[in-house]
Design a protein around this motif. Sequence first.
Motif, PDB file in Angstrom:
ATOM      1  N   GLU A 144       0.820  -1.212   0.000  1.00 34.69           N
ATOM      2  CA  GLU A 144       0.000   0.000   0.000  1.00 34.69           C
ATOM      3  C   GLU A 144       0.854   1.261   0.000  1.00 34.69           C
ATOM      4  OE1 GLU A 144      -3.293   1.229   0.850  1.00 34.69           O
ATOM      5  OE2 GLU A 144      -4.253  -0.546   0.018  1.00 34.69           O
ATOM      6  N   VAL A 148       2.137   2.749  -3.234  1.00 37.44           N
ATOM      7  CA  VAL A 148       1.184   3.266  -4.212  1.00 37.44           C
ATOM      8  C   VAL A 148       1.453   4.735  -4.490  1.00 37.44           C
ATOM      9  CG1 VAL A 148      -1.229   3.813  -4.591  1.00 37.44           C
ATOM     10  CG2 VAL A 148      -0.586   1.594  -3.707  1.00 37.44           C
ATOM     11  N   PHE A 149       1.755   5.443  -3.434  1.00 37.67           N
ATOM     12  CA  PHE A 149       2.012   6.875  -3.589  1.00 37.67           C
ATOM     13  C   PHE A 149       3.186   7.115  -4.533  1.00 37.67           C
ATOM     14  CE2 PHE A 149       4.299  10.703  -2.308  1.00 37.67           C
ATOM     15  CZ  PHE A 149       3.307  11.650  -2.558  1.00 37.67           C
ATOM     16  N   ALA A 168       4.427   5.048  -6.657  1.00 36.67           N
ATOM     17  CA  ALA A 168       4.080   4.574  -7.989  1.00 36.67           C
ATOM     18  C   ALA A 168       3.295   5.653  -8.724  1.00 36.67           C
ATOM     19  CB  ALA A 168       3.269   3.294  -7.887  1.00 36.67           C
ATOM     20  N   ALA A 169       2.385   6.318  -7.986  1.00 42.22           N
ATOM     21  CA  ALA A 169       1.588   7.368  -8.611  1.00 42.22           C
ATOM     22  C   ALA A 169       2.470   8.522  -9.029  1.00 42.22           C
ATOM     23  CB  ALA A 169       0.520   7.841  -7.636  1.00 42.22           C
ATOM     24  N   LEU A 229      -4.485   3.311 -11.023  1.00 36.04           N
ATOM     25  CA  LEU A 229      -3.441   2.817 -10.141  1.00 36.04           C
ATOM     26  C   LEU A 229      -3.801   3.042  -8.676  1.00 36.04           C
ATOM     27  CD1 LEU A 229      -0.730   1.509 -10.209  1.00 36.04           C
ATOM     28  CD2 LEU A 229       0.325   3.766 -10.254  1.00 36.04           C
ATOM     29  N   TRP A 281      -5.974  12.410  -0.499  1.00 42.81           N
ATOM     30  CA  TRP A 281      -4.673  13.087  -0.444  1.00 42.81           C
ATOM     31  C   TRP A 281      -4.826  14.557  -0.783  1.00 42.81           C
ATOM     32  CZ3 TRP A 281      -1.647   8.988  -3.776  1.00 42.81           C
ATOM     33  CH2 TRP A 281      -1.432   7.851  -2.993  1.00 42.81           C
ATOM     34  N   LYS A 299      -5.722  -5.825   6.668  1.00 46.95           N
ATOM     35  CA  LYS A 299      -4.989  -6.242   5.478  1.00 46.95           C
ATOM     36  C   LYS A 299      -4.662  -7.730   5.514  1.00 46.95           C
ATOM     37  CE  LYS A 299      -1.494  -4.527   3.261  1.00 46.95           C
ATOM     38  NZ  LYS A 299      -0.325  -3.774   2.822  1.00 46.95           N
TER      39      LYS A 299
END
Lengths: 627, 198
Positions: free
Chosen positions: A612, A615-616, A618-619, B13, B22, B83
């Motif tokens: 998780e 992800v940031f 990757a973005a 993504l 965010w 998770k």
Amino acid sequence: MSTAALHAEHEAHHEHKESFISKYVFSMDHKMISKQFLITGIIMGMIGMIMSLLFRLQLAWPDDQFSIIEMLLGKWGVDGKLDPNFYMGLVTIHGTIMVFYVLTAGLSGTFSNLLIPLQVGARDMASPFMNMLSYWFFFMSSVVLLISVGVETGPASGGWTVYPPLSALDKAMPGSGLGMTLWLVAIVLFIVSSLLGGINYISTVLNQRTKGMSMNRMPLTIWAFFFTAVLGLLSFPVLLGAGLFLIFDRSFGTSFYLSDIYLEGVGALENIGGSPVLYQHLFWFLGHPEVYIILMPALGITSEVISNNARKPIFGYTAMIISLLGISFLSFIVWGHHMFITGMNPFLGSVFMILTLIIAVPSAVKAFNYLTTLWRGNLRFTPAMLFSIGLVSFFISGGLTGIYLGNAALDIQMHDSYFVVAHFHLVMGSAAIFGMFAGIYHWFPRMYGRMMNNTLGYFHFWITFITAYLVFFPMHFMGLAGVPRRYYQFTLVEDFDVWVDVNKLITVSAIIAGFAQLLFLYNFFISIFRGKKSAQNPWGANTLEWTSPIDVRLHGNWPGELPTVYRGPYEYSRPDREEDFFPQHIPDESAPEVLETEKSKKAPAEKEAEAETSVFFAAVKRVFGLG
Amino acid sequence: MNTKKKMKDPEPLVAPGKFNLWLLMLASSMLFASLVSAFIVHKPDAQAKSTWTAFDLPIFFLVSVFVAVLSSVTIFVAWKAAKNDELNTNKTFTALTLALGLLFCVTQYLGWKQLISLDLTLVNARPEDISASYVWMITGVHVLHVLGGLVLLSVALVKSFKLEVHKKNMTLMSITHTYWHFVGLLWIFLYLFLYFAQ
């Protein structure tokens, strides 16, 4: 209102199962929301324009009586003479409506909503629900603002910047009472709307582009909307902070902005110790980015329209993006140029001055790129193209005076004079509204599946273009002579009495401009129902919005798979092509591009396994095209 | 009409909800930046100390820093558990975080009461007490953010009792997790700022 008008257009399509409410009122389809923004924006624009005509009448013929003023304004226009307090109210609300409601929500709201999903190849916005909320907050905000015009003590009257103490003390002037409270409520609702919208725009552009649509293949419209949304996201919360302090000062008795005020030697306030200049810092930290929030979407639209109608690739695609980025960045560090005469440290003034003048560089890059795109193009003078060229004209003539005003020393003379009014009405007001008109004429077929009437469009353009210059150009001379803005009656001041003829010219031109907008209104609303049916791609454009069917309303934009993008958006008149355009979604047989790299082919299971936290990153990688 | 699922488009993504969060946190940070900058702009320089009351922050604000840190740990455990499909641990720790969140509000309330007992209220008769007005504004706006977090936590708790929070349905949990860390960090920053900037 908007919904009723739109209903008829889509009556034919009964195959949709949506109810009237979910389809036209609380719609979550970005295309419908964009129409809602547009029509609300047009209505607000008309109201704002009528307000300006009313106070222009006062400025040109201060001693005459106009029955229309009494008819429209009642007790504020007894005997056909505009009440001085209401004059201030009109000026304030005209500014507020035009800046926030027409050129922020009406422009960004309409075209970001329409074009972002369509041009990046997304089914809809990241969160259609937030998008719907964004419109309805805007609608509520508009209603509250219009109600404030009708309250007994009149609307907010301290100018659209609502500086304290005028805005903080409800006894300061009639409009500082209930009118000001409602103004603040309207603006808070507006900020919420703007944030909800902006978050969606950014998120959709960064996260939901279709296959092949890398950042450097995005149309310049999308780049402009993206930077605009970023500016809004970073600056509107600051206005919210400023507004919170102001609300507490007004209603709860704090004194963030209220310093010592003495009337006849006696302290007039219980709460003192605040700083009115603090408000100006907070306000202009929004206020300056705000003018680019207004202008940049118009610049983006112009890039697209000019390239398309010159049948040439835009000159300096990357330079255009970098200049947008430069303008966005600089816009956050120049707010002090609105405050040169607040007693600011002269050294600080010089810093703000230099930073302000640097904005001329990216702006000039844009202006030159427009001109070089036009140079030796196969120009098609559609109404949209004319309005875009008009924008370039206003952007240059209004931008040049910005260099004067950005100078801390010259500003001592020109601050709060008509020179300022002339400057921002040309570079921000007229330029942005011309960009908006260009967008409406260009994308009307995409919105309604029909064409607007060209002849009416030409009349609309030429009358508006000439009268806009007639209205705003003479104001430069008034300003240089020291005529201040926001004065009710110049004939009472001997030195300014000589300008009465110029004021008459301005007012007459403004009235003619107003009539030209009626042509536009007629053209717009008649064409929705009776306009000539449009072809699928009427302008021979490259971008993806013309690949989604324009004659059926489809929530999801494309009936089948999402289109794949193979090239940039401005490949016009390629010598190896028979047609003078090469749409983004058509594969190039002669030179097949490598679309799938090892990374993009990654199996879904592997993707899920990604932690998780990564992800940031990757973005971020994806955003910069590294992924 | 949701055409998305029918068409099997490639998934973005980042989950759109998370991405929007965010951006929302960014906007929120700018709101606090404006409040904090106002404080800095307003605070007079050393020569004019008499126009600015400096005071010690209530001890309960420090207590709430510890509560915030502790609740960040519990929400992390809850998120990790979800998770790994350890649903019972998830339930327990989400509930624990919610309780800590409420405790945070209580400590803030006690802190405000301490301020009132020092005669430092939102509205002050003496102009130099404007420093207290800022403390009230900043803590007040922050508590509003915490209340938003409590709503998220409650929804997450209800969902986890309905067994709707698990390995394959993490969006809500990770949104809550991220946001809760955000308000916690925000409070630590604001506390340190108010502590040192006085």
